[in-house]
Enzyme design. Structure first.
Site, PDB file in Angstrom:
ATOM      1  N   LEU A   3       0.765  -1.220   0.062  1.00 17.80           N
ATOM      2  CA  LEU A   3       0.086   0.141  -0.126  1.00 17.80           C
ATOM      3  C   LEU A   3       0.742   1.163  -0.094  1.00 17.80           C
ATOM      4  CD1 LEU A   3      -2.522  -0.989   2.480  1.00 17.80           C
ATOM      5  CD2 LEU A   3      -2.981  -1.022   0.183  1.00 17.80           C
TER       6      LEU A   3
ATOM      7  N   THR B 294       1.792   5.485  -5.794  1.00 13.69           N
ATOM      8  CA  THR B 294       2.779   6.051  -6.171  1.00 13.69           C
ATOM      9  C   THR B 294       3.815   6.941  -5.239  1.00 13.69           C
ATOM     10  OG1 THR B 294       1.744   6.427  -8.366  1.00 13.69           O
ATOM     11  CG2 THR B 294       3.676   7.652  -8.040  1.00 13.69           C
TER      12      THR B 294
ATOM     13  N   ALA C 192      10.530  20.585 -17.382  1.00 19.37           N
ATOM     14  CA  ALA C 192      11.401  21.267 -16.172  1.00 19.37           C
ATOM     15  C   ALA C 192      10.279  21.551 -15.161  1.00 19.37           C
ATOM     16  CB  ALA C 192      11.841  22.802 -16.742  1.00 19.37           C
TER      17      ALA C 192
ATOM     18  N   LEU D 168      13.232  18.378 -12.273  1.00 19.64           N
ATOM     19  CA  LEU D 168      13.996  19.280 -11.314  1.00 19.64           C
ATOM     20  C   LEU D 168      14.753  18.245 -10.223  1.00 19.64           C
ATOM     21  CD1 LEU D 168      12.713  22.984 -11.542  1.00 19.64           C
ATOM     22  CD2 LEU D 168      14.592  21.743 -13.155  1.00 19.64           C
ATOM     23  N   GLU D 169      13.886  17.612  -9.669  1.00 23.88           N
ATOM     24  CA  GLU D 169      14.222  16.801  -8.566  1.00 23.88           C
ATOM     25  C   GLU D 169      15.012  15.680  -8.929  1.00 23.88           C
ATOM     26  OE1 GLU D 169      10.490  17.751  -5.064  1.00 23.88           O
ATOM     27  OE2 GLU D 169      10.722  15.680  -6.192  1.00 23.88           O
TER      28      GLU D 169
ATOM     29  N   GLY E 128       4.419  15.321 -17.102  1.00 21.67           N
ATOM     30  CA  GLY E 128       3.190  15.332 -16.377  1.00 21.67           C
ATOM     31  C   GLY E 128       2.666  13.891 -16.267  1.00 21.67           C
TER      32      GLY E 128
ATOM     33  N   ASP F 246      -5.349  12.272  -7.400  1.00 20.20           N
ATOM     34  CA  ASP F 246      -5.009  12.689  -8.871  1.00 20.20           C
ATOM     35  C   ASP F 246      -5.934  12.254  -9.949  1.00 20.20           C
ATOM     36  OD1 ASP F 246      -2.691  12.905  -7.483  1.00 20.20           O
ATOM     37  OD2 ASP F 246      -1.492  11.838  -8.738  1.00 20.20           O
TER      38      ASP F 246
ATOM     39  N   LEU G 169      -0.780  16.098  -5.738  1.00 17.68           N
ATOM     40  CA  LEU G 169      -0.096  16.025  -4.510  1.00 17.68           C
ATOM     41  C   LEU G 169      -0.670  15.030  -3.578  1.00 17.68           C
ATOM     42  CD1 LEU G 169       0.453  19.885  -4.429  1.00 17.68           C
ATOM     43  CD2 LEU G 169       2.243  18.527  -4.905  1.00 17.68           C
TER      44      LEU G 169
ATOM     45  N   HIS H  16      14.820  32.944  17.737  1.00 22.46           N
ATOM     46  CA  HIS H  16      16.028  33.410  17.318  1.00 22.46           C
ATOM     47  C   HIS H  16      17.221  32.515  17.645  1.00 22.46           C
ATOM     48  CE1 HIS H  16      19.170  35.993  15.752  1.00 22.46           C
ATOM     49  NE2 HIS H  16      19.827  35.850  16.999  1.00 22.46           N
TER      50      HIS H  16
HETATM   51  P1  NAD Z   1       4.899  18.895 -14.703  1.00 19.44           P
HETATM   52  O1  NAD Z   1       3.348  19.267 -15.187  1.00 19.44           O
HETATM   53  O2  NAD Z   1       4.966  19.532 -13.193  1.00 19.44           O
HETATM   54  O3  NAD Z   1       5.872  19.722 -15.566  1.00 19.44           O
HETATM   55  C1  NAD Z   1       5.933  18.910 -17.045  1.00 19.44           C
HETATM   56  C2  NAD Z   1       6.988  19.909 -17.728  1.00 19.44           C
HETATM   57  O4  NAD Z   1       6.905  19.182 -19.125  1.00 19.44           O
HETATM   58  C3  NAD Z   1       6.017  21.219 -17.981  1.00 19.44           C
HETATM   59  O5  NAD Z   1       7.058  22.433 -17.629  1.00 19.44           O
HETATM   60  C4  NAD Z   1       5.789  21.184 -19.622  1.00 19.44           C
HETATM   61  O6  NAD Z   1       5.738  22.445 -20.129  1.00 19.44           O
HETATM   62  C5  NAD Z   1       6.829  20.282 -20.002  1.00 19.44           C
HETATM   63  N1  NAD Z   1       6.576  19.816 -21.449  1.00 19.44           N
HETATM   64  C6  NAD Z   1       5.530  19.299 -21.830  1.00 19.44           C
HETATM   65  N2  NAD Z   1       5.600  18.723 -23.191  1.00 19.44           N
HETATM   66  C7  NAD Z   1       6.835  19.198 -23.360  1.00 19.44           C
HETATM   67  C8  NAD Z   1       7.647  18.789 -24.560  1.00 19.44           C
HETATM   68  N3  NAD Z   1       6.992  18.308 -25.776  1.00 19.44           N
HETATM   69  N4  NAD Z   1       8.809  19.055 -24.753  1.00 19.44           N
HETATM   70  C9  NAD Z   1       9.460  19.733 -23.551  1.00 19.44           C
HETATM   71  N5  NAD Z   1       8.881  19.854 -22.543  1.00 19.44           N
HETATM   72  C10 NAD Z   1       7.414  19.615 -22.198  1.00 19.44           C
HETATM   73  O7  NAD Z   1       5.011  17.505 -14.484  1.00 19.44           O
HETATM   74  P2  NAD Z   1       5.897  16.361 -13.723  1.00 19.44           P
HETATM   75  O8  NAD Z   1       7.168  17.207 -13.222  1.00 19.44           O
HETATM   76  O9  NAD Z   1       6.068  15.296 -14.534  1.00 19.44           O
HETATM   77  O10 NAD Z   1       5.237  15.908 -12.485  1.00 19.44           O
HETATM   78  C11 NAD Z   1       3.736  15.530 -12.488  1.00 19.44           C
HETATM   79  C12 NAD Z   1       2.983  15.697 -11.391  1.00 19.44           C
HETATM   80  O11 NAD Z   1       3.706  15.218 -10.005  1.00 19.44           O
HETATM   81  C13 NAD Z   1       2.837  17.086 -11.209  1.00 19.44           C
HETATM   82  O12 NAD Z   1       1.511  17.558 -10.989  1.00 19.44           O
HETATM   83  C14 NAD Z   1       3.737  17.526  -9.839  1.00 19.44           C
HETATM   84  O13 NAD Z   1       3.226  18.484  -8.975  1.00 19.44           O
HETATM   85  C15 NAD Z   1       3.677  16.130  -9.052  1.00 19.44           C
HETATM   86  N6  NAD Z   1       4.763  15.914  -8.331  1.00 19.44           N
HETATM   87  C16 NAD Z   1       4.930  16.577  -7.159  1.00 19.44           C
HETATM   88  C17 NAD Z   1       6.187  16.593  -6.536  1.00 19.44           C
HETATM   89  C18 NAD Z   1       6.490  17.365  -5.406  1.00 19.44           C
HETATM   90  O14 NAD Z   1       5.509  18.004  -4.657  1.00 19.44           O
HETATM   91  N7  NAD Z   1       7.442  17.508  -4.651  1.00 19.44           N
HETATM   92  C19 NAD Z   1       7.102  15.694  -6.993  1.00 19.44           C
HETATM   93  C20 NAD Z   1       7.129  14.854  -7.977  1.00 19.44           C
HETATM   94  C21 NAD Z   1       5.780  15.061  -8.516  1.00 19.44           C
END
Ligand code: NAD
Length: 459
Positions: free
Chosen positions: A36, A39, A179, A184-185, A265, A306, A313, A438
């Protein structure tokens, strides 16, 4: 017959199960994976945080500790152990959820569920079909990574976040498509461990949806750390040719790398659920449509997390899971979508709650803004983490806090105070008048609140 069947054992589903059990309901939870946690626990939030923490330690040992007088001998990376540690964190937490299910006398079924008729669910288990029936059904099936046309995900060289959590060796060159938060992570993890990381982003900015000013500052910092960004870059295809990944971008350019992470995404998990059997309505993007009480268009079927869209989230799903069950069994529940924090767990961390400056401008709302940099904060100086700032946006007339945006050390922890402020309808003056210990990083929040009124003390 249980009162409630929950389909999906992620943060939305299993938390809803616990709340329903607390309300003296009998609950059955159906999950197709043996563990359980969904993701978030298996291939998302938790394993990525384990790798982010470990890779941060490696980077500190390599680059920053010596300047603080902590001299490490010959440094090396034991990736296998780092990955094992991540797995053991996941296993331990998975065991914890099992314990919670037992404690709350929640029945578990391992298998794939399909809704066959109102109140009826058929589960494909390893021992054959099991037919279940309940008064209410709650769908919490989550989402899976999306891809793009032309990208041939092979689950190895070209993969999603799931693969990027367990590369067996550090890639020489990792191309990240997207990005957003995942790009980024995980891009940060592999950069710290030695990969060259190139992030290709379709938009002209990173972190869509986040406050522009903060996202622009983040980009500069990530570039300084060594991540290469190509913005306005539309990926049109990716494939593996003899172990080499080839990524084509609009305009004909071909980029090469040894691994590709597709992070563009996520899409809702609705296939095979039998929604058509009971008339559960989907929106244009395939998310389940719900009302304010998280009820779908079909009587006796609720949905959270989701799969209904909005911020993807874990904590938003949890809030919804609890609220859906409370609305159902007590008549009242609560999710405040204006007070759901978001955190990017890079270094520095990035966190936000409430409206961005762009949203307020778009809405034509008059606001005042106060910012305070971490470099003027004693605790940040002492820990050597002085990049970033806190920015508070407050209503120009009432001073009510509308949004808080932080880039800086432990931003993900600092945002909790700001979320509580928004939840309580606080003014920036309320935060400014609250005594903060502080020396703490949290004083930066207080100073930013003072700055809304032009009276920050240390700037
Ligand atoms: P995201 O939607 O955050 O980012 C996807 C990026 O891909 C966007 O910037 C988009 O413009 C870009 N993109 C789309 N098509 C493209 C193309 N053809 N070429 C280049 N760039 C393109 O999605 P994600 O980073 O995959 O995350 C998925 C979900 O999971 C999000 O909703 C995110 O909030 C969630 N998540 C959250 C956390 C956290 O809260 N720390 C961590 C991981 C994931």
């Amino acid at each position: 017959m249980p009162d409630l069947i929950i389909i999906g054992g992620g943060p939305g589903g299993y938390v809803a199960a616990i709340r329903a059990a607390q309300l003296k309901k009998s609950v059955t939870i159906i999950e197709k994976e043996p563990m359980l946690g969904g993701t978030c626990l298996r291939v998302g939030c938790i394993p990525s945080k384990a790798l982010l923490e470990s890779s941060h330690m490696y980077e500190m040992a390599q680059h920053t500790m010596a300047a603080r007088g902590v001299v490490v001998g010959k440094l090396s990376l034991d990736l296998a152990t780092m990955l094992q540690h991540k797995e053991s964190v996941v296993r331990t937490l998975g065991g914890g959820i099992d314990g919670l299910m037992k404690k709350n006398k929640i029945t578990r079924v391992l298998g794939t569920a399909t809704i066959t008729a109102p109140g009826k669910v058929s589960v494909e288990t390893k021992d054959g079909k099991q037919e279940l029936q309940a008064e209410q059904i709650l769908i919490a099936t989550g989402s899976t990574p999306a891809s793009l046309p032309g990208i041939e995900i092979d689950g190895d060289r070209i993969g999603t976040s799931t693969e990027a959590l367990c590369y067996p060796e550090v890639p020489k060159h990792l191309i990240v498509i997207g990005a957003g938060v995942i790009g980024l992570e995980l891009g940060t993890v592999w950069r710290r461990l030695g990969a060259k990381v190139t992030v290709l982003e379709y938009l002209d900015r990173i972190l869509p949806g986040m406050d522009n000013e903060i996202a622009a500052e983040a980009k500069k910092i990530f570039e300084k750390q060594g991540i290469e960004f190509r913005l306005g870059c539309k990926v049109t295809g990716a494939k593996v040719v003899k172990k080499e990944c080839q990524v084509s971008i609009d305009g004909g350019e071909l980029l090469k790398a040894d691994r590709v992470l597709v992070a563009v995404g996520r899409k809702p998990n609705t296939q095979g659920l039998g929604l058509e059997n009971v008339g559960v309505q989907l929106d244009k993007r395939g998310f389940i449509v719900v009302d304010k009480h998280l009820r779908t268009s079909a009587a006796g079927i609720l949905a959270v997390g989701d799969v209904i869209g909005g911020a993807m989230l874990a904590h938003k799903a949890e809030e919804e899971g609890v609220a859906a069950v409370e609305y159902l069994y007590t008549g009242y529940g609560h999710v405040n979508y204006d007070a759901i924090p978001g955190v990017v767990y890079t270094e520095p961390e990035i966190a936000n709650v409430g409206a961005s400056e762009e949203t307020l401008i778009q809405q034509g709302r008059k606001y005042r803004k106060g910012s305070f940099p971490f470099m003027a904060n004693g605790r940040a100086r002492a820990s050597g983490t002085i990049e970033g700032k806190v920015k508070i946006l407050a209503d120009a007339e009432t001073d009510r806090v509308l949004g808080v945006h932080i880039i800086g050390p432990h931003a993900g922890e600092l945002i909790a105070e700001c979320t509580a402020a928004i939840e309580f309808g606080a003014s920036s003056e309320d935060i400014a008048r609250t005594c903060h210990a502080h020396p703490t990083l949290a004083e930066t929040v207080k100073e930013a609140a003072l700055a809304v009124d032009g009276r920050a003390l240390h700037m």
